[in-house]
Design a protein around this motif. Structure first.
Motif, PDB file in Angstrom:
ATOM      1  N   ASN A  67       0.819  -1.212   0.000  1.00  0.00           N
ATOM      2  CA  ASN A  67       0.000   0.000   0.000  1.00  0.00           C
ATOM      3  C   ASN A  67       0.854   1.264   0.000  1.00  0.00           C
ATOM      4  N   GLU A  68       1.992   1.201   0.650  1.00  0.00           N
ATOM      5  CA  GLU A  68       2.945   2.302   0.589  1.00  0.00           C
ATOM      6  C   GLU A  68       3.472   2.452  -0.836  1.00  0.00           C
ATOM      7  N   ALA A  69       3.687   1.320  -1.495  1.00  0.00           N
ATOM      8  CA  ALA A  69       4.239   1.329  -2.852  1.00  0.00           C
ATOM      9  C   ALA A  69       3.299   1.981  -3.862  1.00  0.00           C
ATOM     10  N   VAL A  70       2.006   1.669  -3.785  1.00  0.00           N
ATOM     11  CA  VAL A  70       1.073   2.134  -4.817  1.00  0.00           C
ATOM     12  C   VAL A  70       0.399   3.460  -4.478  1.00  0.00           C
ATOM     13  N   LYS A  71       0.510   3.903  -3.233  1.00  0.00           N
ATOM     14  CA  LYS A  71      -0.140   5.150  -2.833  1.00  0.00           C
ATOM     15  C   LYS A  71       0.411   6.320  -3.652  1.00  0.00           C
ATOM     16  N   GLY A  72      -0.485   7.033  -4.310  1.00  0.00           N
ATOM     17  CA  GLY A  72      -0.078   8.200  -5.093  1.00  0.00           C
ATOM     18  C   GLY A  72       0.439   7.889  -6.477  1.00  0.00           C
ATOM     19  N   ALA A  73       0.568   6.606  -6.820  1.00  0.00           N
ATOM     20  CA  ALA A  73       1.073   6.248  -8.152  1.00  0.00           C
ATOM     21  C   ALA A  73       0.019   6.519  -9.219  1.00  0.00           C
ATOM     22  N   GLU A  74       0.451   7.062 -10.355  1.00  0.00           N
ATOM     23  CA  GLU A  74      -0.448   7.225 -11.501  1.00  0.00           C
ATOM     24  C   GLU A  74      -0.604   5.904 -12.249  1.00  0.00           C
ATOM     25  N   ILE A  75       0.506   5.184 -12.300  1.00  0.00           N
ATOM     26  CA  ILE A  75       0.562   3.948 -13.089  1.00  0.00           C
ATOM     27  C   ILE A  75       1.037   2.806 -12.206  1.00  0.00           C
ATOM     28  N   ILE A  76       0.307   1.677 -12.273  1.00  0.00           N
ATOM     29  CA  ILE A  76       0.748   0.443 -11.626  1.00  0.00           C
ATOM     30  C   ILE A  76       1.119  -0.534 -12.739  1.00  0.00           C
ATOM     31  N   LEU A  77       2.357  -0.967 -12.736  1.00  0.00           N
ATOM     32  CA  LEU A  77       2.854  -1.891 -13.751  1.00  0.00           C
ATOM     33  C   LEU A  77       2.966  -3.281 -13.132  1.00  0.00           C
ATOM     34  N   VAL A  78       2.187  -4.225 -13.642  1.00  0.00           N
ATOM     35  CA  VAL A  78       2.116  -5.576 -13.077  1.00  0.00           C
ATOM     36  C   VAL A  78       3.144  -6.473 -13.755  1.00  0.00           C
ATOM     37  N   VAL A  79       4.126  -6.944 -12.957  1.00  0.00           N
ATOM     38  CA  VAL A  79       5.173  -7.811 -13.496  1.00  0.00           C
ATOM     39  C   VAL A  79       5.364  -9.017 -12.596  1.00  0.00           C
ATOM     40  N   ILE A  80       4.251  -9.634 -12.207  1.00  0.00           N
ATOM     41  CA  ILE A  80       4.274 -10.853 -11.401  1.00  0.00           C
ATOM     42  C   ILE A  80       3.568 -11.955 -12.184  1.00  0.00           C
ATOM     43  N   PRO A  81       3.810 -13.223 -11.851  1.00  0.00           N
ATOM     44  CA  PRO A  81       3.151 -14.312 -12.585  1.00  0.00           C
ATOM     45  C   PRO A  81       1.631 -14.174 -12.576  1.00  0.00           C
ATOM     46  N   THR A  82       1.023 -14.519 -13.686  1.00  0.00           N
ATOM     47  CA  THR A  82      -0.422 -14.341 -13.864  1.00  0.00           C
ATOM     48  C   THR A  82      -1.235 -14.981 -12.745  1.00  0.00           C
ATOM     49  N   GLN A  83      -0.839 -16.166 -12.300  1.00  0.00           N
ATOM     50  CA  GLN A  83      -1.625 -16.871 -11.295  1.00  0.00           C
ATOM     51  C   GLN A  83      -1.587 -16.175  -9.927  1.00  0.00           C
ATOM     52  N   MET A  84      -0.701 -15.210  -9.744  1.00  0.00           N
ATOM     53  CA  MET A  84      -0.593 -14.479  -8.484  1.00  0.00           C
ATOM     54  C   MET A  84      -1.318 -13.130  -8.517  1.00  0.00           C
ATOM     55  N   ILE A  85      -1.697 -12.670  -9.702  1.00  0.00           N
ATOM     56  CA  ILE A  85      -2.150 -11.281  -9.843  1.00  0.00           C
ATOM     57  C   ILE A  85      -3.394 -10.988  -9.011  1.00  0.00           C
ATOM     58  N   ARG A  86      -4.390 -11.841  -9.071  1.00  0.00           N
ATOM     59  CA  ARG A  86      -5.635 -11.577  -8.334  1.00  0.00           C
ATOM     60  C   ARG A  86      -5.361 -11.444  -6.828  1.00  0.00           C
ATOM     61  N   GLY A  87      -4.576 -12.370  -6.298  1.00  0.00           N
ATOM     62  CA  GLY A  87      -4.288 -12.338  -4.869  1.00  0.00           C
ATOM     63  C   GLY A  87      -3.540 -11.084  -4.456  1.00  0.00           C
TER      64      GLY A  87
END
Length: 332
Positions: A67-87
């Motif tokens: 939550n500290e990482a994404v707070k205030g971010a304009e863009i979130i770039l997802v670079v984790i395995p697909t099966q983990m994304i929802r969690g």
């Protein structure tokens, strides 16, 4: 700074993209689950496990607090395995996953739901604009600033062009496309064909076999894509045949490497262990097999890969069955 960007994931691709985005004067934060790893990367500026020859810029921030990482971010770039994304998205508080641009740089289909990542993002975020960043792009080469061209697919042209501006550099060229489904499927399904190409090489087959596999592979990918509403032309661009070629022919490809080991006689689990990274093509094979059944789409290569992975079908016998199917015209 051009944009405030948070990357979810710090593997090889996350490392390479964090370097690129920082070089482009963006404000870059990388989230990793492992606090010890965050401290190590922050101090040493080298990802020893994944990209030991790439220096991470000093202004890239690492944190294990999502939550500290994404707070205030304009863009979130997802670079984790697909099966983990929802969690992982579920871990982010509602106020921190609203009205963002979310770019997926992973390539796969969720097992069970058979959802694309765009579907997952739609279900787990609020009022976010989704884009897929995909194409022939090995992290090892991007990290070393080697020339690369990819596609960003987004239904909102203005957002696509913003992302294009954020990523473009002297060695990283970005094209835009509005066919999100096509771009996602091309990136996900090519991993299945790359597994097959690795198996073909591992068992000792030649260039003829691999060329046929790549060509008929893109036909199967396009066939499923069209059934799901994609534009067939997308599969003949960077996110289709471009990504397929590089993944089927390069030793940087973890999917090719896993397939090569299976072709040599290793089991699926042994191959995954030896590769030492997530092999997206394996989980995607299972999801694509179910999707093809559901949509009644003929995908003989995907069927063959499923039976090799799930039922330990003998490879040469499986190839013989593919070769001796009923005669037909060459068409989509």
């Amino acid at each position: 700074m051009k944009a405030k960007i948070t990357l979810l994931g710090g593997g090889s691709w996350g490392t390479a993209l964090s370097k690129l985005l920082s070089e482009n004067k963006n404000d870059v934060t990388v989230w990793l689950r492992d606090e010890k790893k965050c401290i190590e990367l922050g101090k040493e500026r080298i990802n020893k496990k994944y990209l030991p020859n790439v220096k991470i810029p000093s202004d890239v921030v690492f944190t294990s607090n999502i939550n500290e990482a994404v707070k205030g971010a304009e863009i979130i770039l997802v670079v984790i395995p697909t099966q983990m994304i929802r969690g992982v998205l579920k871990k982010i508080r509602t106020e921190n996953k609203s009205n963002k641009i979310i770019i997926n740089a992973s390539k796969g289909i969720e097992i069970g739901t058979m959802n694309l990542v765009s579907d997952i993002v739609r279900e787990e975020t609020i009022n976010c604009t989704f884009a897929a960043l995909t194409g022939p792009s090995h992290a090892e080469e991007v990290g070393l600033s080697m020339p690369t061209a990819i596609t960003v697919a987004c239904e909102d042209k203005n957002v696509a062009e913003k992302i294009q501006d954020v990523f473009m550099s002297t060695y990283f060229r970005v094209y835009t496309n509005d066919d999100v489904i096509g771009a996602e499927l091309g990136g996900a399904l090519k991993n299945i064909i790359a597994l097959g190409a690795g198996i073909s090489d591992g068992i000792g087959y030649g260039d003829n076999a691999k060329a046929a596999l790549i060509n008929r592979g893109i036909v199967e990918i396009a066939r499923l894509g069209v059934a799901m509403g994609a534009d067939v032309k997308t599969f003949f661009g960077l996110s289709g045949i471009g990504d397929l070629i590089v993944t089927c022919t390069s030793k940087h490809s973890r999917n090719w490497n896993a397939g090569n080991l299976i072709g040599q006689g290793y089991s699926k689990d042994e191959a995954i262990k030896k590769v030492g990274m997530v092999v997206e093509g394996i989980s995607t094979t299972y999801a694509a097999f179910e999707l093809a059944k559901k949509l009644k789409v003929e995908m003989p290569i995907v069927d063959a890969m499923y039976h090799i992975l799930e039922n330990s079908a003998e490879v040469k016998e499986t190839v013989n069955k593919l070769m001796l199917r009923d005669k037909k015209e060459e068409k989509l």
